[in-house]
Design an enzyme around this catalytic site. Sequence first.
Site, PDB file in Angstrom:
ATOM      1  N   MET A  70       0.844  -1.188   0.000  1.00  0.00           N
ATOM      2  CA  MET A  70       0.000   0.000   0.000  1.00  0.00           C
ATOM      3  C   MET A  70       0.888   1.250   0.000  1.00  0.00           C
ATOM      4  O   MET A  70       0.473   2.323   0.436  1.00  0.00           O
ATOM      5  CB  MET A  70      -0.959  -0.010   1.192  1.00  0.00           C
ATOM      6  CG  MET A  70      -1.939  -1.201   1.103  1.00  0.00           C
ATOM      7  SD  MET A  70      -3.517  -0.922   1.924  1.00  0.00           S
ATOM      8  CE  MET A  70      -2.973  -0.661   3.610  1.00  0.00           C
TER       9      MET A  70
ATOM     10  N   TYR B 232       4.127   3.940   0.705  1.00  0.00           N
ATOM     11  CA  TYR B 232       4.882   4.480   1.828  1.00  0.00           C
ATOM     12  C   TYR B 232       5.948   3.459   2.217  1.00  0.00           C
ATOM     13  O   TYR B 232       6.028   2.993   3.355  1.00  0.00           O
ATOM     14  CB  TYR B 232       3.966   4.826   3.012  1.00  0.00           C
ATOM     15  CG  TYR B 232       4.498   6.025   3.781  1.00  0.00           C
ATOM     16  CD1 TYR B 232       4.398   7.306   3.251  1.00  0.00           C
ATOM     17  CD2 TYR B 232       5.129   5.856   5.007  1.00  0.00           C
ATOM     18  CE1 TYR B 232       4.920   8.391   3.930  1.00  0.00           C
ATOM     19  CE2 TYR B 232       5.651   6.940   5.690  1.00  0.00           C
ATOM     20  CZ  TYR B 232       5.550   8.200   5.149  1.00  0.00           C
ATOM     21  OH  TYR B 232       6.066   9.280   5.823  1.00  0.00           O
ATOM     22  N   LEU B 233       6.772   3.147   1.228  1.00  0.00           N
ATOM     23  CA  LEU B 233       7.704   2.019   1.296  1.00  0.00           C
ATOM     24  C   LEU B 233       8.749   2.168   2.400  1.00  0.00           C
ATOM     25  O   LEU B 233       9.262   3.254   2.643  1.00  0.00           O
ATOM     26  CB  LEU B 233       8.418   1.877  -0.052  1.00  0.00           C
ATOM     27  CG  LEU B 233       7.514   1.674  -1.275  1.00  0.00           C
ATOM     28  CD1 LEU B 233       8.368   1.580  -2.541  1.00  0.00           C
ATOM     29  CD2 LEU B 233       6.623   0.459  -1.132  1.00  0.00           C
TER      30      LEU B 233
ATOM     31  N   HIS C 131       9.375  -3.535   2.643  1.00  0.00           N
ATOM     32  CA  HIS C 131       8.938  -3.605   1.241  1.00  0.00           C
ATOM     33  C   HIS C 131      10.133  -3.808   0.306  1.00  0.00           C
ATOM     34  O   HIS C 131      10.069  -4.580  -0.655  1.00  0.00           O
ATOM     35  CB  HIS C 131       8.214  -2.317   0.837  1.00  0.00           C
ATOM     36  CG  HIS C 131       6.994  -2.008   1.638  1.00  0.00           C
ATOM     37  ND1 HIS C 131       6.878  -0.878   2.425  1.00  0.00           N
ATOM     38  CD2 HIS C 131       5.826  -2.672   1.788  1.00  0.00           C
ATOM     39  CE1 HIS C 131       5.701  -0.860   3.004  1.00  0.00           C
ATOM     40  NE2 HIS C 131       5.033  -1.937   2.644  1.00  0.00           N
TER      41      HIS C 131
ATOM     42  N   GLY D 215       5.303 -10.093   3.112  1.00  0.00           N
ATOM     43  CA  GLY D 215       6.094 -10.077   4.325  1.00  0.00           C
ATOM     44  C   GLY D 215       5.493 -10.977   5.401  1.00  0.00           C
ATOM     45  O   GLY D 215       4.275 -11.067   5.536  1.00  0.00           O
TER      46      GLY D 215
END
Lengths: 284, 284
Positions: free
Chosen positions: A30, A32-33, A37, A147
């Site tokens: 989603m 906002y790495l 990520h 993850g």
Amino acid sequence: MKVIKTKPEMQAVSEKIKKDGKSIGLVPTMGYLHDGHVSLIKRSKKDCDYTVLTVFVNPTQFGPDEDFNKYPRDFNRDSKIAENEGVDYIFNPDTGEMYSENHSTYVNVEKLDKIMCGKFRPLHFKGVCTIVLKLFNIINPDAVFFGEKDAQQLAIIKRMVRDLDFDIEIVPCPIVREPDGLAMSSRNMYLSAQERQAALVISKSLELAKQMFFCGERNAEVIRKLITDKITSEPLAHINYISVVDSSTLKPVNEIVAPVLIAVAIYIGKTRLIDNILFNEVSK
Amino acid sequence: MKVIKTKPEMQAVSEKIKKDGKSIGLVPTMGYLHDGHVSLIKRSKKDCDYTVLTVFVNPTQFGPDEDFNKYPRDFNRDSKIAENEGVDYIFNPDTGEMYSENHSTYVNVEKLDKIMCGKFRPLHFKGVCTIVLKLFNIINPDAVFFGEKDAQQLAIIKRMVRDLDFDIEIVPCPIVREPDGLAMSSRNMYLSAQERQAALVISKSLELAKQMFFCGERNAEVIRKLITDKITSEPLAHINYISVVDSSTLKPVNEIVAPVLIAVAIYIGKTRLIDNILFNEVSK
């Protein structure tokens, strides 16, 4: 790196890659790495010919009182990180492109969606399964990278892929932590400095559990109590749940026989954070 | 023609066909083939390079008090008809092959599943969507052929394909009727001779509605009343529902402006039969 905004364009790109006999790795996020990520992207780059990253903030997985509107978004920042990491395509549709106005089809993994996080976020996993299935169909990946921090999500997606006969490999990737132990999460940015310090109690409590396990403790209730006491010692922390479960069925266990998952959701102030530890191997 | 019993074998066959750049037409049925099914096979043969027929009687679309156990099955007969029609593959897994023991993932088109047939068969369309999606993933068809007799099923499957971004064409095929007008259905075999005669009232009532429509009647309630009176005139017939709805949203309409669907479910004795008529064109 190319940014793709529409489904037909994404489908055309995927079709061309598949026709050329190449493989596609999908990293669904989603946005906002963070480094968690990034670890998924690196693994996809290693395993697949092409890597597609999605940064769509999916409204159907947020409850009405949850943080959909304030969920952090920064496409320019994400885009730079992705380019740096060698992502080939970012798929970034807007909500109207992703969901038809009278969208009414949902996918759900029953029972697994009602426990742990699902008990407190009743429609969350239905939203997750639906968007993930849509991304499967639009992007046609060979492998998808998730993850292990979202342990229940991982178990549910694996079950969905098996039950619905998708020919897709689900690749779990280890939790990435800050140097002091806090599991990386886009929601960590909600924490004040004081809360950020308090949040350490989460990973510390799981570390304690791990030590007890390696010392031979196998009683789930004893370990659960240890974690509870540790969390309770931190005034800013409030327990949402602490679950000791089989890692694939997510059924509670009494005795810790691997593979066992200890998963927690803890409020630090108003911010709900999750973390977990997986005992995968049988220890003597 | 080859009979395939397992998912991996079916997937391998589909993969090979797709690699060769050929198209696959899927005709999903529950077997006990009649001329309605045959018309779907013929259409698939015309449109696609390869035709796969399924005859799996899907338990998840039957309610606990419904006719899953007594639903007619005759694989040898089906197999001969299919071979005659030039079907390339029959996919005929058993239930244990199709559903894992702890299968828990379901697909559902909300709202559309709660009206008309869904009102009386609450889990039916969830079972239909789930098995159809599984068949999509196992067989990877370019086009899938459905009879218009199951009008609500057709609307729901079309919605599912759109909402979940499947790149598959859904091809509706006209209702096939016996010479006297009864819509073909595997369930017609449940009828006694007397009931078989009484069942004609269903198609006759829709025929009357059609005549009124072509004479200019546009009031849905007037047409509904006409059908109700006609059905009620037959002592062996009992109305389950008569719906006048928009053919894609399935929402009831007051005025008949095409495309409108008049769909009925009628009990003849203990046998529940469905039929419908679609006003697709604007008539003057």
